[in-house]
Design an enzyme around this catalytic site. Structure first.
Site, PDB file in Angstrom:
ATOM      1  N   GLY A 463       0.091   2.653   8.328  1.00 56.11           N
ATOM      2  CA  GLY A 463      -0.482   1.292   8.786  1.00 56.11           C
ATOM      3  C   GLY A 463       0.358   0.018   8.550  1.00 56.11           C
ATOM      4  N   TRP A 716     -10.363 -19.354  13.830  1.00 52.45           N
ATOM      5  CA  TRP A 716     -10.186 -18.292  14.870  1.00 52.45           C
ATOM      6  C   TRP A 716     -11.089 -18.523  16.003  1.00 52.45           C
ATOM      7  CZ3 TRP A 716     -13.453 -14.036  15.192  1.00 52.45           C
ATOM      8  CH2 TRP A 716     -13.053 -12.796  15.870  1.00 52.45           C
ATOM      9  N   GLU A 775      -1.461 -16.756  16.158  1.00 54.72           N
ATOM     10  CA  GLU A 775      -1.519 -15.903  17.479  1.00 54.72           C
ATOM     11  C   GLU A 775      -1.980 -16.633  18.620  1.00 54.72           C
ATOM     12  OE1 GLU A 775      -1.795 -11.171  16.386  1.00 54.72           O
ATOM     13  OE2 GLU A 775      -3.635 -12.262  17.123  1.00 54.72           O
ATOM     14  N   TYR A 778      -5.217 -13.786  23.675  1.00 57.34           N
ATOM     15  CA  TYR A 778      -4.733 -12.736  24.033  1.00 57.34           C
ATOM     16  C   TYR A 778      -5.384 -12.696  25.549  1.00 57.34           C
ATOM     17  CZ  TYR A 778      -4.333 -10.098  19.768  1.00 57.34           C
ATOM     18  OH  TYR A 778      -3.692  -9.607  18.648  1.00 57.34           O
TER      19      TYR A 778
END
Length: 877
Positions: A463, A716, A775, A778
């Protein structure tokens, strides 16, 4: 339930009480001159006896409220067995109160206030204690009102509150409340419909400085609003106009900032200084201008508000610092607790929380100073912490660890947990501690003992993980990052150093950091931390009292604040804190703040429908167990005034289903005061939009004050499905993560992800960021849905064109446009071209080649895409 008025417990002897009452009456008589020509009420007299009395509850019909004012010490009032409870007496007319005698039965109040009121609704506290011992209390007080009450907030026994007599002494014929001279608007948060420019902010009209002013746009209508923090009885408003005055305006009040009542109106004002006697009440007051007296806007040097002193704040419980109620989800262990009991609790919590990333459960596990044997395996929303002044005051023989077995070794979703203020000694024969985490999982103020040991920042042989924090921590052995993708270490000590690198490893003020190297290996090393305050924490002192330690501000520091040294800072008794339980309203929280209390949030989700308003300098707000504040009905979660030294730590803010304009605001718009010597600081403060439910907020965190310090934050937005949680481009809507308008703001360990426009916008000068992780969203459906004018997409970090000085070190931004891999972001970092705007060590990554980042910063740096997934750039310009 059996009444304790019968045979449950014996009543104390009453002869002494009869004697005390008799002596009191005799003393009053002796002090009254014979043949005096002044009215009898000139000397303090017993006003309460025989007057109407009411109470929040009675234990039974034989213990009514009237028994406490009947002059008979053989009868008593007794309440239900819960907190809070109150007993109130109506004196019939306003009086000046000079003494209150409480003759307690065995069931007494340990924490209570004595309060007065003119209307039985708005109360003023004239005496308060959290250390009452019962018996007979003869209390000298200063106050006035028609109504007097004992407001009990913490009982001294397992029974209710019980008074043989409640005696109020004073002088009748008191005058009506006088209008105070204190300007309660000064320093309070102020907002306005508009400002002429940044130098004429709303806050300038309530700063107490007659040389600064607010000025509006030159149009109608315009308004200036001030938040007084709690509902106030307003008796006077003073407006000091600049030459650009209002000819027609109203003064209006509101309880919620939405529905307004007019308490003064004019259409013939002439400017200058207007001292206006008014009658009204509200938390908010605004000047609402409808016609200007000149061609310019509206302009006020100062807006002052005077009150009669009363507020309609709800009762606030006191806190027993030796036996605080830390909520049902806080577990406190001491060395006498059986090891099996501790381990059973830890195992139960982990089983429940291992995969519970979107549940409402929150937990704190706290260890008092001493030595324990325990294997602490942390799941979601669980905090483990020591209650010592030093981490070495609590030693766990065993582990404090986080694994990723629930995801097959993939730790990229191991969020929202914390280990703090402990030392750990690994079991004999074991040399590996595993801390396989990603965002919002601080390993702070910890000590991993043993030079032969290592801490692994991923799941070991399988991982990977993606982002975390080590701060104020001592690792005697080696730190191994393995497949950990990015990491920030600050003010820590690594006895045997560090090994490993993927994309973005930043070390600041770290003893034992690796040598500087970028990008191979990607080690950004900054020798010192220019200015930082470590996170406040709860501890138990040598006498058994719970206190909160507030570390001092450090300058140009390296290493920990505690190892082989005495921590510098201040200590606050928990008696000075209001402990916020689940279900407590924002009104009660704000009442506690208005009374000068700090806040300790117990583990849980705390719903608010109005902002928590922090107005007092140096207020400490600390959460246990990742306590979460959810902003419902479109509310703001918290607003902090433009004041010195507020500390907010260990909290999560969550958006509700109705859109909020912002979840947290530090300083009102236009804040301009310098806080260079005592900055406000945010520690382990996390934000979530969507996840357990649909969430909406236009902005997440806005920093308007200068000199604010951010010490590890994750902002987030939920943008991809997990465990059936609703997500989507049009469901969880959120424009911007962090907006910085203040000057000289510093961020240490900043994570901002998945927002629909700019992730971070920096408008203030002198800003600095040390480590940035991002990030991009998405779920962008197509390029047309994500255009910034003619530019493809929005930058992950935007420094405004007007900024002339800014620095950032160690920044990473990543794309994974899995809904539509054809989407392109033009650039990750967008900044003005200026030699004083400098970025050092940047990386962009197209994760798995899904989506494209065309440039790193402005038009510099290569393209990250399927063919070239990772792009580095060391400096700009």
């Amino acid at each position: 339930m059996t009444s304790h008025a019968t045979s449950v417990r014996p009543r104390p002897r009453r002869a002494v009480r009869h004697l005390l009452v008799g002596l009191t009456v005799a003393l009053v008589a002796a002090l009254t001159p014979t043949g005096a020509t002044t009215p009898a009420q000139a000397a303090p007299i017993l006003l309460s006896q025989g007057r109407p009395a009411t109470a929040s509850s009675t234990e039974n019909a034989g213990t009514p409220a009237s028994a406490a004012v009947d002059g008979n010490t053989g009868t008593r009032w007794a309440s239900a067995f819960s907190d809070p409870q109150w007993l109130q007496v109506d004196l019939g007319a306003r009086a000046t109160i000079s003494q209150v005698n409480l003759l307690w039965e065995g069931a007494y109040g340990r924490a209570f206030q004595l309060q007065t009121s003119d209307d039985g609704a708005t109360w003023t506290t004239i005496y308060s204690t959290t250390t009452g011992t019962g018996g007979t209390q003869n209390l000298t007080v200063t106050g006035a009102g028609r109504y007097v009450r004992m407001n009990g907030t913490a009982r001294g026994t397992g029974y209710g509150y019980s008074l043989w007599e409640f005696q109020v002494y004073g002088e009748t014929g008191g005058t009506t409340p006088t209008c105070g001279s204190t300007n309660v608007a000064q320093g309070s948060p102020a907002t306005a419909s508009s400002t002429q420019n940044a130098g004429l902010a709303a806050s300038a009209a309530v700063d107490g400085n007659p040389g600064t002013r607010w000025a509006s746009a030159a149009s109608e209508p315009q308004w200036l609003r001030v938040d007084l923090g709690s509902t106030r009885t307003i008796c006077r408003v003073v407006l000091t106009w600049e030459a650009a005055y209002a000819r027609a305006f109203q003064l209006q009040t509101s309880a919620d900032g939405a529905t307004w009542s007019t308490i003064y109106s004019t259409t013939t004002a002439t400017g200058g200084t207007q001292s206006l006697a008014v009658t009204g009440s509200g938390r908010y007051l605004r000047m609402y201008g409808t016609a200007r007296g000149t061609a310019y806007g509206y302009s006020l040097w100062e807006l002052a508000v005077n009150t009669t002193g009363g507020t309609s704040e709800p009762p606030v419980d006191g806190t027993d610092p030796r036996n605080p109620n830390l909520g049902p989800n806080t577990f406190v262990f001491d060395p006498s607790t059986p090891t099996a009991t501790i381990q059973s609790r830890l195992n139960t919590l982990f089983t429940q929380q291992e995969t519970n990333q979107f549940g409402p459960q929150r937990y704190a596990v706290l260890f008092k100073p001493g030595t324990y044997t325990a294997d602490v395996n942390l799941g979601f929303f669980t905090q483990v912490a020591g209650l010592g002044l030093s981490p070495d005051d609590v030693n766990l023989n065993g582990h404090v660890r986080t694994e990723a077995f629930w995801m097959g070794g993939n730790a990229t979703q191991n969020f929202w947990r914390a280990a703090e203020n402990l030392s750990v000694t690994l079991p004999a024969g074991q040399t590996v501690e595993r801390w396989a985490v990603s965002q919002a999982a601080p390993y702070r103020r910890m000590h991993l003992r043993g030079a032969q040991n290592q801490i692994q920042l991923w799941n070991g042989g399988d991982g990977w993980s993606s982002g975390g924090l080590l701060a104020d921590t001592r690792i005697d052995g080696l730190v191994v990052s393995g497949s950990q993708q990015q990491w920030y270490s600050r003010n820590s000590e690594f006895g045997n150093g560090w090994t490993g690198s993927v994309w973005n490893m930043v070390f600041q003020g770290v003893v034992g950091a690796p040598a500087p190297s970028f990008p191979n290996p990607s080690h950004t090393v900054i020798g010192q931390t220019p200015q930082v305050r470590e996170k406040p924490f709860l501890y138990v002192d040598g006498t058994g009292e719970y206190r909160v330690f507030v570390p001092a501000l450090r300058t140009n520091s390296t290493g920990t604040s505690w190892y082989n040294k005495t921590p510098s800072g201040s200590s606050i008794s928990l008696s000075q804190f209001f402990v916020v339980q689940a279900g407590t309203s924002a009104a009660t929280i704000n009442a506690a703040l208005a009374q000068g209390k700090h806040l300790l949030f117990t583990p849980g989700v705390h719903h608010v429908t109005e902002p928590i308003q922090v107005n007092r300098a140096d207020t400490v707000i600390l959460g246990l167990g990742l306590a979460t504040i959810q902003a419902d009905n479109g509310s703001v979660g918290m607003r902090v005034a433009d004041v010195d030294g507020v500390k907010v730590a260990g909290l999560m803010f969550e958006a509700g289903t109705t859109n909020s304009p912002v979840l947290m605001e530090v300083g009102p718009s236009g804040s301009s005061a310098s806080h260079a010597t005592n900055p406000t600081s945010l520690h382990d403060v996390f934000f979530r939009i969507g996840g357990p439910h649909v969430g909406k907020a236009t902005n997440t965190l806005t920093v308007n004050s200068d000199n604010v310090i951010g010490d590890h934050m994750w902002l987030w937005r939920a943008d991809h499905a997990a465990s059936g949680v609703p997500t989507g481009w049009t469901l969880n809507t959120a424009d911007t993560g962090l907006t910085v308008n203040g000057d000289n703001v510093t961020m240490y360990g900043l994570f901002v992800e998945h927002y629909q426009k700019y992730q971070t916008i920096w408008n203030g000068n002198g800003g600095r960021t040390y480590f940035y992780q991002n990030e991009l969203p998405y779920d962008v459906p197509n390029q047309a849905a994500w255009m910034n004018g003619s530019t493809r997409g929005y930058a992950a970090y935007k420094v405004a064109d007007s900024v002339t000085s800014h620095q950032a070190w160690g920044l990473g931004s990543y794309s994974y446009f899995n809904v539509n891999p054809a989407v392109v972001e033009e650039r990750s970092f967008e900044v003005p071209t200026n030699p004083n705007v400098r970025f050092t060590n940047m990386v962009t990554v197209s994760l798995g080649g899904v989506g494209t980042i065309n440039r790193v910063i402005n038009n510099a740096g290569g393209t990250a895409n399927a063919a070239n997934q990772t792009v580095y750039l060391t400096t700009y310009p």
